[in-house]
Motif scaffolding. Structure first.
Motif, PDB file in Angstrom:
ATOM      1  N   TYR A   7      38.778  45.553  36.815  1.00  0.00           N
ATOM      2  CA  TYR A   7      38.506  44.809  38.097  1.00  0.00           C
ATOM      3  C   TYR A   7      38.497  43.139  38.220  1.00  0.00           C
ATOM      4  O   TYR A   7      39.529  42.038  38.360  1.00  0.00           O
TER       5      TYR A   7
ATOM      6  N   HIS B 170      44.514  46.653  33.528  1.00  0.00           N
ATOM      7  CA  HIS B 170      43.196  47.234  35.117  1.00  0.00           C
ATOM      8  C   HIS B 170      44.754  48.339  35.921  1.00  0.00           C
ATOM      9  O   HIS B 170      43.819  49.402  36.693  1.00  0.00           O
TER      10      HIS B 170
ATOM     11  N   TYR C  13      43.871  41.904  41.739  1.00  0.00           N
ATOM     12  CA  TYR C  13      43.089  41.340  40.571  1.00  0.00           C
ATOM     13  C   TYR C  13      42.758  39.816  41.483  1.00  0.00           C
ATOM     14  O   TYR C  13      42.145  38.945  41.753  1.00  0.00           O
TER      15      TYR C  13
END
Length: 178
Positions: free
Chosen positions: A30, A54, A68
Motif C-alpha cells: 500500500y 498492490h 492507493y
C-alpha cells in the motif's frame, strides 16, 4: 530529500508494528503504491509497477481493498489482513488500527466528499464506518460489530447493541441423531 528518508524510516517502523507477514506485506505494498498518487513524472514507471503489485497481491490474493489514493497517516496496523475495504475518498490520521472484515467508506457516493478519521482510531472485527459526510474524532474505539453512520466526537467508544436471543421452540421427535 530529507522527507524521503524520514518517510522510509516511518514506513519501516510501521511494517515492524504489523503482527503477521501478510499484514506487513499489505502495508508495504500500500505504501509503495501510494507513491503513485504523488504524481512525480520521473518515477511514474516504477510507481505504476507498485500499483500493479498492490492490486494483484492485496486485492486479488488477500482480499484487501485499499486504494492507493487513500490518505492514511503513519502507524497503520492491520491486525488480521483479511476482507478489509477502505474507500479512496477517506482521509485517515496516524496510528489507525483495523481488524478483519471491516469496511470504511462512502455510503451512497463512490468517493465521499468529507470523510475524515482522526488519530489513534481502532476498529474491532466486523465493524463499519459508512457515510458520505462523516468525521470520526481522535482516540475513538469502534467495537466489534458496530456500524457507524454518524460523526463521532473525540475520546469515545462505539459499541454494538447486545444480541437479541430468543428461545427456539421445537418438537423432540423432529430431531434426528446420526
Amino acid at each position: 530529500m530529507m522527507n524521503i528518508f524520514r518517510s522510509m524510516k516511518l514506513t519501516l517502523s510501521e511494517i515492524k508494528m504489523n503482527p503477521g507477514i501478510k499484514s506487513k506485506l499489505v502495508v508495504l505494498l500500500y505504501r509503495l503504491a501510494s507513491l503513485h498518487a504523488r504524481r512525480v513524472a520521473v518515477f511514474y514507471p516504477i510507481t505504476l509497477f507498485f500499483v500493479i503489485m498492490h492490486k494483484f497481491f492485496n486485492e486479488f490474493m488477500f482480499g484487501i481493498e485499499i486504494s492507493y489514493r487513500t490518505k492514511i497517516g503513519h502507524g497503520f496496523v492491520i491486525w488480521h489482513a483479511y476482507s478489509v475495504v477502505i474507500n479512496s475518498g477517506c482521509v485517515i490520521g496516524k496510528n489507525f488500527n483495523i481488524r478483519q472484515c471491516c469496511t470504511v467508506g462512502g455510503n451512497r457516493l463512490s468517493y465521499p466528499e468529507h470523510f475524515i478519521i482522526g488519530d489513534n482510531v481502532s476498529m474491532g472485527v466486523n465493524s463499519c464506518i459508512l457515510g458520505d459526510d462523516i468525521e470520526i474524532g481522535h482516540n475513538v474505539v469502534i467495537g466489534a460489530g458496530a456500524i457507524v453512520m454518524t460523526s463521532v466526537a473525540d475520546d469515545r467508544y462505539v459499541i454494538a447493541q447486545k444480541p437479541f436471543i430468543k428461545t427456539r421452540k421445537y418438537q423432540p421427535e423432529n430431531i434426528r441423531v446420526a
